[in-house]
Design an enzyme around this catalytic site. Structure first.
Site, PDB file in Angstrom:
ATOM      1  N   GLU A 127      -3.946   1.624   3.077  1.00 36.83           N
ATOM      2  CA  GLU A 127      -3.943   0.216   2.651  1.00 36.83           C
ATOM      3  C   GLU A 127      -2.623  -0.455   2.975  1.00 36.83           C
ATOM      4  OE1 GLU A 127      -3.532   0.813  -2.011  1.00 36.83           O
ATOM      5  OE2 GLU A 127      -5.114   2.023  -1.131  1.00 36.83           O
ATOM      6  N   LYS A 129       0.851  -2.118   2.716  1.00 37.95           N
ATOM      7  CA  LYS A 129       1.908  -2.041   1.704  1.00 37.95           C
ATOM      8  C   LYS A 129       2.412  -3.463   1.472  1.00 37.95           C
ATOM      9  CE  LYS A 129       6.073   0.530   0.509  1.00 37.95           C
ATOM     10  NZ  LYS A 129       6.856  -0.569  -0.028  1.00 37.95           N
ATOM     11  N   ASP A 131       4.403  -6.618   0.282  1.00 41.72           N
ATOM     12  CA  ASP A 131       5.832  -6.814   0.056  1.00 41.72           C
ATOM     13  C   ASP A 131       6.025  -7.710  -1.159  1.00 41.72           C
ATOM     14  OD1 ASP A 131       8.434  -6.377   0.498  1.00 41.72           O
ATOM     15  OD2 ASP A 131       8.584  -7.558   2.333  1.00 41.72           O
ATOM     16  N   TYR A 239      -3.624  -1.349  -6.916  1.00 39.01           N
ATOM     17  CA  TYR A 239      -3.628  -0.181  -6.036  1.00 39.01           C
ATOM     18  C   TYR A 239      -3.479   1.143  -6.789  1.00 39.01           C
ATOM     19  CZ  TYR A 239       1.448  -0.899  -6.404  1.00 39.01           C
ATOM     20  OH  TYR A 239       2.713  -1.089  -6.868  1.00 39.01           O
ATOM     21  N   LYS A 329       6.516   2.849   7.068  1.00 36.92           N
ATOM     22  CA  LYS A 329       7.126   1.524   7.150  1.00 36.92           C
ATOM     23  C   LYS A 329       6.947   0.920   8.542  1.00 36.92           C
ATOM     24  CE  LYS A 329       9.778   0.272   4.281  1.00 36.92           C
ATOM     25  NZ  LYS A 329      10.152  -0.122   2.947  1.00 36.92           N
ATOM     26  N   CYS A 423      25.631 -33.787  26.177  1.00 34.55           N
ATOM     27  CA  CYS A 423      24.503 -32.889  26.461  1.00 34.55           C
ATOM     28  C   CYS A 423      24.935 -31.865  27.528  1.00 34.55           C
ATOM     29  CB  CYS A 423      23.318 -33.710  26.968  1.00 34.55           C
ATOM     30  SG  CYS A 423      21.980 -32.694  27.601  1.00 34.55           S
ATOM     31  N   CYS A 426      22.887 -32.707  30.949  1.00 36.95           N
ATOM     32  CA  CYS A 426      23.002 -33.909  31.774  1.00 36.95           C
ATOM     33  C   CYS A 426      24.275 -34.700  31.496  1.00 36.95           C
ATOM     34  CB  CYS A 426      21.781 -34.807  31.586  1.00 36.95           C
ATOM     35  SG  CYS A 426      21.718 -35.633  29.994  1.00 36.95           S
ATOM     36  N   CYS A 441      19.955 -35.907  22.558  1.00 35.09           N
ATOM     37  CA  CYS A 441      20.595 -36.217  23.835  1.00 35.09           C
ATOM     38  C   CYS A 441      20.119 -37.614  24.195  1.00 35.09           C
ATOM     39  CB  CYS A 441      20.142 -35.210  24.897  1.00 35.09           C
ATOM     40  SG  CYS A 441      20.307 -35.851  26.577  1.00 35.09           S
ATOM     41  N   CYS A 447      17.571 -36.815  31.685  1.00 34.79           N
ATOM     42  CA  CYS A 447      18.037 -35.457  31.383  1.00 34.79           C
ATOM     43  C   CYS A 447      17.023 -34.433  31.912  1.00 34.79           C
ATOM     44  CB  CYS A 447      18.202 -35.303  29.873  1.00 34.79           C
ATOM     45  SG  CYS A 447      18.644 -33.638  29.397  1.00 34.79           S
TER      46      CYS A 447
HETATM   47  S1  IVH Z   1       0.975   3.027  -4.425  1.00 35.46           S
HETATM   48  C1  IVH Z   1       2.870   6.292  -7.376  1.00 35.46           C
HETATM   49  N1  IVH Z   1       0.060   1.155  -2.875  1.00 35.46           N
HETATM   50  O1  IVH Z   1       5.544  -0.008  -2.776  1.00 35.46           O
HETATM   51  C2  IVH Z   1       3.281   5.127  -6.536  1.00 35.46           C
HETATM   52  N2  IVH Z   1       2.294   0.965  -3.628  1.00 35.46           N
HETATM   53  O2  IVH Z   1       7.874   1.553  -2.071  1.00 35.46           O
HETATM   54  C3  IVH Z   1       2.129   4.249  -6.303  1.00 35.46           C
HETATM   55  N3  IVH Z   1       3.427  -1.078  -2.881  1.00 35.46           N
HETATM   56  O3  IVH Z   1       6.577   0.577  -6.070  1.00 35.46           O
HETATM   57  C4  IVH Z   1       2.410   3.189  -5.360  1.00 35.46           C
HETATM   58  N4  IVH Z   1       1.734  -1.916  -1.758  1.00 35.46           N
HETATM   59  O4  IVH Z   1       5.446  -1.680  -5.537  1.00 35.46           O
HETATM   60  C5  IVH Z   1       1.116   1.596  -3.562  1.00 35.46           C
HETATM   61  N5  IVH Z   1      -0.919  -0.463  -1.528  1.00 35.46           N
HETATM   62  C6  IVH Z   1       0.129  -0.012  -2.214  1.00 35.46           C
HETATM   63  C7  IVH Z   1       1.335  -0.723  -2.274  1.00 35.46           C
HETATM   64  C8  IVH Z   1       2.411  -0.201  -2.989  1.00 35.46           C
HETATM   65  C9  IVH Z   1       2.980  -2.103  -2.145  1.00 35.46           C
HETATM   66  C10 IVH Z   1       4.790  -0.974  -3.438  1.00 35.46           C
HETATM   67  C11 IVH Z   1       4.843  -0.590  -4.887  1.00 35.46           C
HETATM   68  C12 IVH Z   1       5.745   0.606  -4.954  1.00 35.46           C
HETATM   69  C13 IVH Z   1       6.512   0.461  -3.684  1.00 35.46           C
HETATM   70  C14 IVH Z   1       7.122   1.764  -3.215  1.00 35.46           C
END
Ligand code: IVH
Length: 686
Positions: A127, A129, A131, A239, A329, A423, A426, A441, A447
């Site tokens: 899934e 991740k 931010d 999640y 990452k 500029c 020109c 400009c 130009c």
């Molecule tokens: S699972 C036991 N799933 O990433 C840990 N974390 O770098 C369970 N995060 O603290 C985390 N998307 O805030 C999980 N799909 C995802 C996530 C996710 C973002 C974040 C979360 C965690 C951090 C760790």
């Protein structure tokens, strides 16, 4: 939406519920529509209709306070400000994740699991991740009772009031068979679009903008006034989970638990997917990397979790993170590098953009050595200096930009940037637009830089879509004085192009074919290709739809331009100014002479016996049900002549919200004024 539906919405008088059944139904309806909108992204009613239901709820609750249920949507609007957040000890610790930065890290992770179970085929939930920030939501008997931040993993902060304002988080779980106590975990984040709007508001208020959506989400969640949080529209995906009642049996698979969450109306990420083995994981990585720029939120990688919960339990946790999950990452979209110098670039309209020359650095997987600094105001606001270490950001397809300096790394010998007086292309004087951040400009079409950019725009995909005319070729054409303006392109022959650097007869022929192939275009593309300041693709198409012919566009006044969707006073003035310039008209005539053409507009079938037949109508203000261009088209189909300014000849003024001087003028001339509802009622069935 149909006019009929809107009409009925207009006529709807909002009245309070008189029975408790009506109130319960109202709550159920609001929950349903909020779920459709915020979780499924598939609204079934308009925002306005939702607002009306919400108003009805507020009126009803004010009249019958005894009926109010604790999970009422009215509790989401924010509460009294807090003085501080209380600390909460997590009943089940909130762990972090181990990171993998490359394929080797991934195979190490996989191998450790394979060794442990002497097997080689594992299924993972993969899934995005998100931010944002981790959050724990506690439900008791299905009711949302508490939200806590992760904190240090053991103790977090109570942010219940703030989290309540997140519309996609259910205040009560739907369905049944959920545990008495259920803690779900997920990520609170801010959509990119929400972030952009918020930062604009911050700037408008003279406050500091947030560096990225994650910071904005974090700053918002830590607001003591939940009413502010309610206005900032945070989002959430679940999640994982924390405490779950002992008497409730967990399913065997993580993905089954996610499906249960989904059934209970918790929002889960639709891009989550089961993948098999190391190949499945790496295919998913490639897929998500492609998808990343198109997602409405920022992600910094992928999380893979072993799907079999009994295997998870056997592997357990290190002090920091689960052994059954890993975060792969993505290359960072924000990195630090040295700002070597600041140059300026001249744009199509003469705008001078300061450009940062950087120590080359990998940002989001691409080497970057230049980044925009936008304008002089931005440089001053951010206090960026030559010699600074700066944060560079490149999100998706967006041009890399300098976010700001890293002040802790500022050396003593930094140099302030000054806008050059002339500029670089020109030599014309550089002037500042009064009251604006932009420097220009003053060379205009003299130009070469401006001419080159105008040509690049003219041939671009959304404009005349001429293939093979890249920057290098355009530079040569302008520098060798073969092309001054777009219409000159149509006079080029294969021989001339083949004589330029890096050009063979075959590719020259292709360029000429593509130039000639662009002659038959659309009116919208043509308008866009002219490069009128602030007239983008959408506005150009709206103008084309509105005016239908070039003659009508050419003879329009500011008042008439304003009638077009998306066109405000600034753009209307740009349009008028553009079509007043003799050299622009010459270039346009040159294009017509070369044979630029587009299909004839469709004839409008005029409705007979309409009250608007042969009437002169002016539209002003904002309409609720449609844009002004659609309203104009409907009126014309009903036989009206729609004009831009009020005069004694005007028969009707259709006045939407925020109508201004036209309304006052129409009143003083005794012209019949229609509000939107009255107008819609008068319109014949279309
Ligand atoms: S699972 C036991 N799933 O990433 C840990 N974390 O770098 C369970 N995060 O603290 C985390 N998307 O805030 C999980 N799909 C995802 C996530 C996710 C973002 C974040 C979360 C965690 C951090 C760790």
């Amino acid at each position: 939406m149909s006019l009929k539906l809107l009409n009925s919405a207009y006529l709807m008088n909002i009245v309070a519920c008189e029975t408790e059944d009506c109130y319960s139904q109202l709550i159920a309806d609001l929950k349903h529509h909020s779920y459709q909108y915020y979780v499924l992204d598939a609204p079934e009613i308009s925002d306005r209709q939702y607002d009306e239901l919400f108003q009805k709820l507020l009126i009803t609750e004010a009249k019958h306070p005894g009926w109010v249920v604790k999970d009422s949507p009215s509790t989401r609007v924010g509460d009294q400000p807090l003085s501080h957040f209380e600390s909460v000890t997590h009943r089940v610790a909130m762990y972090s994740l181990d990171n993998a930065f490359n394929n080797e890290d991934m195979s190490d992770f996989y191998q450790r699991i394979a060794d442990r179970f002497s097997d080689d085929a594992f299924v993972f939930s993969a899934e995005p991740k998100m931010d944002g920030l981790a959050i724990n939501l506690r439900y008791e008997q299905g009711y949302f009772v508490q939200a806590t931040t992760r904190g240090d993993g053991k103790v977090g902060e109570n942010v219940t009031q703030n989290v309540k304002t997140i519309q996609s988080i259910p205040l009560k779980l739907q369905g049944d068979h959920f545990p008495d106590v259920l803690e779900v975990r997920g990520e609170v984040f801010m959509l990119k679009s929400t972030f952009e709007k918020l930062n604009q508001q911050q700037l408008d208020k003279g406050e500091k903008p947030f560096a990225n959506p994650r910071n904005a989400a974090a700053g918002t969640l830590r607001q003591l006034d939940s009413k502010v949080v309610a206005q900032r529209h945070l989002s959430f995906y679940v999640y994982g989970w924390g405490e779950v009642s002992d008497n409730w049996t967990l399913p065997k698979k993580y993905s089954d638990m996610m499906h249960l969450f989904e059934q209970w109306t918790l929002p889960i990420n639709p891009h989550a997917s089961l993948v098999e083995g190391i190949e499945g994981m790496s295919d998913y990585y490639e897929r998500l990397l492609q998808l990343r720029p198109t997602l409405p939120y920022e992600i910094d990688g992928i999380v893979y979790k072993l799907n079999d919960i009994s295997l998870q339990t056997q592997l357990g946790f290190t002090a920091r993170a689960p052994r059954w999950a890993i975060a792969r990452k993505f290359p960072a979209e924000e990195v630090w590098t040295e700002l070597l110098d600041i140059d300026v670039q001249v744009g199509r309209t003469g705008a001078i953009t300061p450009v940062a020359r950087l120590q080359p650095v990998n940002v989001g997987g691409v080497m970057v050595s230049n980044a925009t600094l936008h304008n002089m105001d931005e440089i001053q606001r951010k206090d960026v200096r030559i010699g600074d270490t700066v944060i560079v950001r490149r999100a998706g397809d967006v041009i890399p930009e300098v976010v700001g300096p890293v002040l802790s790394k500022r050396p003593d010998n930094t140099v302030l940037f000054h806008m050059p007086e002339h500029c670089p292309e020109c030599g014309s004087e550089i002037v500042k637009e009064p009251d604006k951040a932009v420097y220009l400009c003053s060379g205009g079409l003299y130009c070469p830089a401006q001419r080159k950019r105008a040509l690049e725009h003219f041939v671009s995909r959304k404009a005349m879509d001429i293939q093979g005319l890249g920057t290098r070729l355009i530079d040569q054409l302008v520098e060798k004085e073969l092309v001054h303006h777009p219409d000159d392109l149509y006079r080029l022959d294969t021989e001339t192009i083949a004589g330029l650097e890096r050009m063979a007869t075959k590719s020259a022929q292709n360029v000429v074919d593509s130039i000639q192939g662009s002659l038959f275009t659309t009116f919208g593309r043509f308008i866009y290709s002219l490069g009128i300041p602030e007239v983008g693709e959408v506005t150009a198409n709206n103008l084309a739809q509105h005016f239908k012919t070039y003659d009508a566009l050419l003879s329009a006044s500011v008042d008439e331009f304003i009638l077009v969707d998306d066109v405000g006073e600034v753009v209307a003035n740009h349009l008028e100014h553009f079509f007043q310039q003799p050299h622009n008209l010459e270039v346009i005539q040159g294009l017509f002479d070369a044979g630029v053409d587009w299909p004839e507009p469709q004839e409008i079938v005029v409705q007979q016996n309409s009250p608007f037949m042969n009437k002169v109508v002016v539209i002003t203000g904002t309409l609720e049900s449609m844009g002004r261009t659609d309203a104009k088209n409907l009126l014309e189909a009903a036989g009206a002549k729609v004009t831009g300014s009020i005069s004694v000849k005007t028969d009707f003024l259709l006045a939407g919200e925020k109508a201004g001087s036209k309304l006052t003028k129409a009143e003083s001339l005794g012209i019949t004024i229609l509000n939107e509802q009255q107008w819609l009622e008068m319109m014949p069935e279309l």
